[in-house]
Design a protein around this motif. Structure first.
Motif, PDB file in Angstrom:
ATOM      1  N   ILE A 124      50.282  30.464  50.845  1.00 16.79           N
ATOM      2  CA  ILE A 124      51.149  29.577  50.049  1.00 16.79           C
ATOM      3  C   ILE A 124      50.425  29.157  48.750  1.00 16.79           C
ATOM      4  O   ILE A 124      50.997  29.206  47.656  1.00 16.79           O
ATOM      5  N   VAL A 125      49.132  28.799  48.878  1.00 12.72           N
ATOM      6  CA  VAL A 125      48.352  28.398  47.697  1.00 12.72           C
ATOM      7  C   VAL A 125      48.292  29.560  46.686  1.00 12.72           C
ATOM      8  O   VAL A 125      48.541  29.388  45.486  1.00 12.72           O
ATOM      9  N   HIS A 126      47.981  30.763  47.196  1.00 14.42           N
ATOM     10  CA  HIS A 126      47.894  31.937  46.312  1.00 14.42           C
ATOM     11  C   HIS A 126      49.225  32.189  45.602  1.00 14.42           C
ATOM     12  O   HIS A 126      49.273  32.416  44.396  1.00 14.42           O
ATOM     13  N   GLN A 127      50.292  32.166  46.415  1.00 14.59           N
ATOM     14  CA  GLN A 127      51.583  32.620  45.893  1.00 14.59           C
ATOM     15  C   GLN A 127      52.218  31.603  44.948  1.00 14.59           C
ATOM     16  O   GLN A 127      52.728  31.970  43.903  1.00 14.59           O
ATOM     17  N   TRP A 128      52.173  30.324  45.331  1.00 13.06           N
ATOM     18  CA  TRP A 128      52.958  29.348  44.568  1.00 13.06           C
ATOM     19  C   TRP A 128      52.128  28.392  43.723  1.00 13.06           C
ATOM     20  O   TRP A 128      52.658  27.683  42.893  1.00 13.06           O
ATOM     21  N   ILE A 129      50.796  28.363  43.930  1.00 19.49           N
ATOM     22  CA  ILE A 129      49.972  27.493  43.069  1.00 19.49           C
ATOM     23  C   ILE A 129      49.174  28.363  42.094  1.00 19.49           C
ATOM     24  O   ILE A 129      49.226  28.165  40.889  1.00 19.49           O
ATOM     25  N   TRP A 130      48.461  29.353  42.638  1.00 19.88           N
ATOM     26  CA  TRP A 130      47.698  30.250  41.746  1.00 19.88           C
ATOM     27  C   TRP A 130      48.572  31.372  41.181  1.00 19.88           C
ATOM     28  O   TRP A 130      48.170  32.059  40.256  1.00 19.88           O
ATOM     29  N   ARG A 131      49.714  31.581  41.755  1.00 21.54           N
ATOM     30  CA  ARG A 131      50.704  32.562  41.306  1.00 21.54           C
ATOM     31  C   ARG A 131      50.097  33.956  41.050  1.00 21.54           C
ATOM     32  O   ARG A 131      50.305  34.543  39.988  1.00 21.54           O
ATOM     33  N   ASP A 132      49.343  34.440  42.068  1.00 21.12           N
ATOM     34  CA  ASP A 132      48.739  35.771  41.895  1.00 21.12           C
ATOM     35  C   ASP A 132      49.424  36.838  42.765  1.00 21.12           C
ATOM     36  O   ASP A 132      48.866  37.900  43.014  1.00 21.12           O
ATOM     37  N   ALA A 133      50.644  36.556  43.202  1.00 24.20           N
ATOM     38  CA  ALA A 133      51.497  37.537  43.905  1.00 24.20           C
ATOM     39  C   ALA A 133      50.839  38.121  45.161  1.00 24.20           C
ATOM     40  O   ALA A 133      51.052  39.282  45.488  1.00 24.20           O
ATOM     41  N   THR A 134      50.055  37.309  45.864  1.00 22.65           N
ATOM     42  CA  THR A 134      49.404  37.792  47.100  1.00 22.65           C
ATOM     43  C   THR A 134      50.446  38.170  48.151  1.00 22.65           C
ATOM     44  O   THR A 134      50.323  39.207  48.806  1.00 22.65           O
ATOM     45  N   LEU A 135      51.481  37.355  48.298  1.00 21.79           N
ATOM     46  CA  LEU A 135      52.503  37.635  49.317  1.00 21.79           C
ATOM     47  C   LEU A 135      53.199  38.970  49.048  1.00 21.79           C
ATOM     48  O   LEU A 135      53.537  39.701  49.977  1.00 21.79           O
ATOM     49  N   ASN A 136      53.375  39.288  47.763  1.00 16.48           N
ATOM     50  CA  ASN A 136      54.052  40.545  47.418  1.00 16.48           C
ATOM     51  C   ASN A 136      53.325  41.767  47.973  1.00 16.48           C
ATOM     52  O   ASN A 136      53.940  42.788  48.281  1.00 16.48           O
ATOM     53  N   LYS A 137      51.999  41.657  48.117  1.00 10.31           N
ATOM     54  CA  LYS A 137      51.227  42.788  48.654  1.00 10.31           C
ATOM     55  C   LYS A 137      51.645  43.077  50.091  1.00 10.31           C
ATOM     56  O   LYS A 137      51.622  44.200  50.547  1.00 10.31           O
ATOM     57  N   MET A 138      52.026  42.027  50.838  1.00  7.91           N
ATOM     58  CA  MET A 138      52.408  42.217  52.240  1.00  7.91           C
ATOM     59  C   MET A 138      53.922  42.380  52.372  1.00  7.91           C
ATOM     60  O   MET A 138      54.429  42.674  53.445  1.00  7.91           O
ATOM     61  N   LEU A 139      54.665  42.191  51.269  1.00 14.29           N
ATOM     62  CA  LEU A 139      56.114  42.420  51.312  1.00 14.29           C
ATOM     63  C   LEU A 139      56.451  43.810  50.771  1.00 14.29           C
ATOM     64  O   LEU A 139      57.590  44.261  50.856  1.00 14.29           O
ATOM     65  N   GLY A 140      55.454  44.475  50.191  1.00  9.22           N
ATOM     66  CA  GLY A 140      55.695  45.801  49.611  1.00  9.22           C
ATOM     67  C   GLY A 140      56.437  45.728  48.294  1.00  9.22           C
ATOM     68  O   GLY A 140      57.124  46.685  47.915  1.00  9.22           O
ATOM     69  N   THR A 141      56.329  44.590  47.612  1.00  7.85           N
ATOM     70  CA  THR A 141      56.996  44.440  46.301  1.00  7.85           C
ATOM     71  C   THR A 141      55.966  43.967  45.268  1.00  7.85           C
ATOM     72  O   THR A 141      56.088  42.873  44.734  1.00  7.85           O
ATOM     73  N   PRO A 142      54.913  44.796  45.001  1.00  8.12           N
ATOM     74  CA  PRO A 142      53.840  44.329  44.121  1.00  8.12           C
ATOM     75  C   PRO A 142      54.329  44.036  42.711  1.00  8.12           C
ATOM     76  O   PRO A 142      55.238  44.710  42.228  1.00  8.12           O
ATOM     77  N   ARG A 143      53.739  42.991  42.110  1.00  8.14           N
ATOM     78  CA  ARG A 143      54.085  42.683  40.714  1.00  8.14           C
ATOM     79  C   ARG A 143      52.993  43.182  39.796  1.00  8.14           C
ATOM     80  O   ARG A 143      51.839  43.206  40.182  1.00  8.14           O
TER      81      ARG A 143
END
Ligand code: HEM
Ligand code: HEM
Length: 197
Positions: free
Chosen positions: A178-197
């Motif tokens: 959550i910290v990576h995705q919504w505070i640091w905004r480095d699209a970490t979750l996208n790596k595990m969703l298969g939707t890299p930015r």
């Protein structure tokens, strides 16, 4: 652009995103862990026993499936080690690597301690009451003592104690995502969703 990168196979991990197999293993296991912990929380909160509730009754079976999936996942992670997204360098990166390693160790130790206990108390364990995994036999009190050594000090078996430690680590893991995705905004979750930015 394909989910991973222009040249990569979508089933395998790539430098920008985990591949399909890693993602299915990750999310399927996350669901099964949710089931496992919900069962134990319900059991303790309402003082139920396995006969009262399906979610508790399935605990050993789901736990065993998780152990098998964990071995497949560890082998798959090893084969994809050089392909998967890098965590970079520095303190946070090292924490991530250490945290993931801790998750793997506990994912193995938690079901393993339950199986060792089933062997040591002589009851054994048959998957779905049909496929023998640990044969019943004579009890081994000295091993049973070791596998329950935490009971006096914590009121929990080694299995239970490690299980709750795993839950704590999972909560830390999700918090960091959550910290990576919504505070640091480095699209970490996208790596595990298969939707890299
Ligand atoms: C990764 C898989 C597993 C997880 C995350 C897990 C987690 C837990 C947790 C958190 C508890 C509650 C401890 C307490 O009462 O405070 C527990 C209890 C229990 N588990 Fe598991 N477990 C897993 C696999 C297994 C397996 C494979 C078996 C049997 C073969 C098993 C048998 C039991 C039994 C009999 C208890 C109740 C007695 C005790 O506290 O140790 N579990 N488990
Ligand atoms: C809502 C629940 C979860 C979310 C949102 C989530 C999210 C993520 C994300 C985004 C990554 C990629 C991190 C990176 O490469 O920097 C990741 C990796 C990982 N997650 Fe989770 N996760 C969840 C639940 C779990 C659970 C329950 C476990 C295991 C008990 C787990 C174990 C791992 C491991 C070991 C990795 C490293 C990659 C691998 O080897 O599969 N996660 N997770």
């Amino acid at each position: 652009m394909p989910a991973n990168n222009a040249t990569s196979n979508p089933w395998l991990d790539g430098p920008r995103s985990y591949g399909r197999i890693s993602r299915v293993l990750h999310w399927a296991m996350a669901l099964l862990f949710f089931w496992q912990f919900m069962g134990m929380i319900v059991k303790i909160a309402f003082g139920l026993n396995p006969r009262d509730s399906w979610i508790i009754h399935t605990h050993p079976e789901v736990g065993f499936i998780l152990m098998v999936l964990m071995v497949v996942r560890a082998l798959w992670a090893f084969c994809n080690m050089r392909r998967r997204p890098s965590h970079g360098t520095g303190f946070i990166a090292r924490c991530a690597i250490f945290g993931h390693f801790g998750l793997y160790v506990l994912m193995l130790l938690v079901p393993l301690t339950a199986l060792v206990r089933a062997w040591a108390n002589g009851r054994g364990f048959a998957f779905l009451h049909a496929i023998p995994i640990v044969s019943p036999g004579q009890a081994r009190p000295e091993i049973l003592h070791f596998i329950n050594i935490t009971r006096e000090s914590t009121g929990m078996s080694v299995h239970g104690l490690l299980g709750w430690m795993l839950l704590l680590l999972i909560v830390g893991h999700i918090t960091m995502v959550i910290v990576h995705q919504w505070i640091w905004r480095d699209a970490t979750l996208n790596k595990m969703l298969g939707t890299p930015r």
